[in-house]
Motif scaffolding. Structure first.
Motif, short mmCIF file in Angstrom:
data_model
loop_
_atom_site.label_atom_id
_atom_site.label_comp_id
_atom_site.label_asym_id
_atom_site.label_seq_id
_atom_site.Cartn_x
_atom_site.Cartn_y
_atom_site.Cartn_z
N PHE A 213 -6.33 -9.56 0.60
CA PHE A 213 -7.35 -8.56 0.50
C PHE A 213 -7.19 -7.02 1.26
O PHE A 213 -6.94 -6.42 0.98
CB PHE A 213 -8.87 -8.97 1.93
N TYR A 214 -6.58 -7.60 2.68
CA TYR A 214 -5.99 -5.77 3.54
C TYR A 214 -4.93 -5.62 2.06
O TYR A 214 -4.83 -4.48 1.87
CB TYR A 214 -5.07 -6.70 4.36
N SER A 215 -3.85 -6.60 1.90
CA SER A 215 -2.69 -6.15 0.63
C SER A 215 -3.80 -4.65 -0.60
O SER A 215 -3.08 -3.65 -1.22
CB SER A 215 -1.68 -6.39 1.11
N SER A 216 -4.06 -5.73 -0.97
CA SER A 216 -5.33 -5.50 -2.44
C SER A 216 -5.63 -4.01 -2.24
O SER A 216 -6.18 -2.97 -2.99
CB SER A 216 -6.05 -6.42 -2.45
N VAL A 217 -6.23 -3.95 -1.28
CA VAL A 217 -7.44 -2.88 -0.18
C VAL A 217 -6.43 -1.80 -0.38
O VAL A 217 -7.32 -0.35 -0.54
CB VAL A 217 -8.59 -2.79 0.96
N THR A 218 -4.87 -1.78 0.64
CA THR A 218 -4.50 -0.63 0.92
C THR A 218 -4.17 0.91 -1.05
O THR A 218 -4.02 1.38 -0.44
CB THR A 218 -3.50 -0.84 1.18
N ASN A 219 -4.18 0.07 -1.76
CA ASN A 219 -3.93 1.32 -3.32
C ASN A 219 -4.75 1.85 -3.20
O ASN A 219 -5.26 3.00 -3.66
CB ASN A 219 -2.80 0.19 -4.01
N PRO A 220 -6.31 0.74 -3.60
CA PRO A 220 -7.32 1.59 -3.95
C PRO A 220 -7.75 2.50 -3.12
O PRO A 220 -8.56 3.28 -3.10
CB PRO A 220 -8.32 0.48 -4.34
N ALA A 221 -7.38 1.96 -1.36
CA ALA A 221 -8.00 3.01 -0.72
C ALA A 221 -7.11 4.79 -0.65
O ALA A 221 -7.54 6.04 -0.27
CB ALA A 221 -8.29 2.62 0.73
N THR A 222 -5.90 4.74 -0.59
CA THR A 222 -5.02 5.10 -1.10
C THR A 222 -5.38 6.45 -2.28
O THR A 222 -5.20 7.63 -2.28
CB THR A 222 -3.07 5.24 -1.70
N ILE B 139 4.14 4.26 -3.69
CA ILE B 139 4.42 2.81 -2.78
C ILE B 139 2.86 2.06 -2.28
O ILE B 139 3.11 1.29 -1.14
CB ILE B 139 4.75 3.92 -1.26
N SER B 140 1.40 2.30 -2.16
CA SER B 140 1.33 1.76 -1.77
C SER B 140 0.43 1.14 -2.39
O SER B 140 0.75 -0.30 -2.18
CB SER B 140 -0.41 2.17 -1.39
N GLY B 141 1.47 0.53 -3.41
CA GLY B 141 0.77 -0.19 -4.43
C GLY B 141 2.13 -1.39 -4.23
O GLY B 141 1.99 -2.60 -5.26
N VAL B 142 3.02 -1.29 -3.44
CA VAL B 142 4.37 -2.37 -3.29
C VAL B 142 4.51 -2.77 -1.69
O VAL B 142 4.75 -2.81 -1.42
CB VAL B 142 5.32 -1.50 -3.97
N VAL B 143 3.61 -2.17 -1.13
CA VAL B 143 3.21 -2.95 0.28
C VAL B 143 3.19 -4.09 0.40
O VAL B 143 3.81 -4.18 1.09
CB VAL B 143 2.30 -1.69 1.28
N THR B 144 3.06 -4.71 -0.32
CA THR B 144 3.04 -6.39 -0.58
C THR B 144 4.22 -6.78 -0.49
O THR B 144 4.86 -7.60 0.12
CB THR B 144 1.79 -7.35 -1.25
N GLU B 145 4.97 -7.11 -1.59
CA GLU B 145 6.21 -6.93 -1.72
C GLU B 145 7.42 -6.27 -0.88
O GLU B 145 7.98 -7.14 0.02
CB GLU B 145 6.79 -6.00 -3.03
N LEU B 146 6.74 -5.02 0.25
CA LEU B 146 7.76 -4.73 0.81
C LEU B 146 7.86 -5.56 2.52
O LEU B 146 8.49 -6.14 2.83
CB LEU B 146 7.30 -3.09 1.66
N GLN B 147 6.24 -6.34 2.70
CA GLN B 147 6.02 -7.34 4.05
C GLN B 147 6.84 -8.33 3.68
O GLN B 147 7.05 -9.15 4.11
CB GLN B 147 4.51 -7.44 3.37
#
Length: 370
Positions: free
Chosen positions: A33-42, A88-96
């Motif tokens: 949920f949080y990783s999916s929200v990051t990119n739309p919020a940005t 960057i926000s689109g690859v936050v999940t992959e970075l984690q």
């Protein structure tokens, strides 16, 4: 699973698994949920910035402060400026995920590595079985010495029994002979060759091992017996099973020698699994033998037959026998009595009993009431 079934803990273990599974589901849901929200919020924040620049620029253009071309340039800059943040926000999940994977990878890379065989390591062939330990020292933990100053010379064809209380170093000595561990000091030699100067494969293929803990692979009974000699004929396989007194129960299996057994042989009893391991050694006929409580799971009557088969197999071969039941090693050429990593007594069974030392104490303790 065998431990769970033994204590009838199936329901409790299932409940424990369900709790852990629910915790994992909750944590995974939050992470997604949080990783999916990051990119739309940005992207929403960037859109607000773009709209603000557009409105402020339009009002400035109307007032004559800037031209329409300058407004278009500002809007272009605002759009290009926000693109890196969106990516960057689109690859936050992959970075984690990559950070977690990198941590496990670095733990593996930092683990102690088994030194490879040297390029000039010799292949051990034509082994006669002359084993020599010279002033060997070894410890699993540097601050806690286990074996110190151990010296031993074994002539080809000798049958050596190793006895002693739990934790005295019997199995550790076997591990050093097989080079599962390298000695901290001194040397272990076979036929005059330091085992550190020969390939591990040729060294270990010179030994036949039957351990207290059996090991079977997924496959047929035949494949498990021929593991040490894949090119064995059916006649040789059956003969080895007969020598190990395993042929009888094998033929009673649904498909005989072609019966599929599981990874740990759950469909077989502990004694049957050990008989298969003994048959495996009977077939391979290696130049040296290591028997570590090889008949611990076999009934007394069958053990007597197996002992006779072992006596025949050990003729002319250097053999190391680790035993807790001292009655099984009476015929050994030499008995090594270990205590705290040292050989405290050595000799034949009758000699050690007559000496009345530590071996006699161990032997007599088998017949005393607790």
């Amino acid at each position: 699973m065998s431990c769970v079934r033994t204590f009838n803990m199936m329901e409790k273990v299932c409940r424990k698994f369900d709790r852990a599974d629910e915790e994992l589901r909750t944590a995974s849901f939050k992470a997604v949920f949080y990783s999916s929200v990051t990119n739309p919020a940005t992207r929403f924040c960037n859109a607000l910035v773009f709209a603000g620049v557009g409105i402020f620029g339009a009002l400035s253009a109307v007032a004559g402060s800037i031209t329409i071309g300058e407004l278009a340039a500002f809007l272009g800059y605002a759009s290009q400026y926000t693109k890196p943040f969106n990516e960057i926000s689109g690859v936050v999940t992959e970075l984690q995920n990559s950070t977690a994977c990198a941590q496990r990878l670095f733990e593996l890379i930092d683990a102690d590595e088994i030194p490879p065989d040297s390029s000039c390591a010799a292949v051990l062939t034509g082994v006669k079985g002359n084993v020599s330990l010279n002033d060997v020292a070894f410890s699993y933990v540097p601050a806690e010495p286990l074996i110190e100053g151990l010296s031993l010379n074994v002539a080809p064809g000798q049958r050596i029994a190793i006895v002693g209380p739990t934790g005295c170093g019997k199995t550790t000595l076997i591990n050093l002979l097989m080079r599962f561990y390298d000695v901290n000091a001194g040397s272990v030699s076979i036929d005059g060759h330091d085992i550190r100067t020969v390939t591990r494969n040729s060294l270990r293929s010179s030994y036949g091992m039957v351990l207290q803990d059996t090991w079977l692979k997924y496959g047929t009974v035949r494949e498990n017996i021929t593991m040490g000699k894949p090119d064995a004929t059916d006649e040789e396989t059956v003969h080895a099973a007969q020598e190990a007194y395993a042929d009888g129960f094998i033929r009673r299996l649904p498909h005989g020698y072609d019966t599929i057994i599981g990874e740990s042989g759950d469909t077989l009893s502990a004694g049957q699994k050990q008989l298969l391991c003994i048959a495996r050694v009977m077939l391979a006929v290696p130049p040296m033998l290591i028997l570590d409580e090889a008949t611990s799971s076999i009934d007394t009557r069958t053990e007597l037959y197996i002992q006779k088969a072992f006596d025949k197999l050990m003729e002319g071969r250097t053999s190391f026998v680790v035993a807790h039941r001292l009655s099984t090693i009476r015929n050994a050429d030499r008995i090594l009595v270990m205590k705290h990593g040292h050989i405290v007594e050595t000799g034949k069974h009758e000699e050690l009993l007559a000496a009345g030392g530590f071996y006699a104490e161990l032997y007599n303790s088998q017949f005393e009431a607790v």
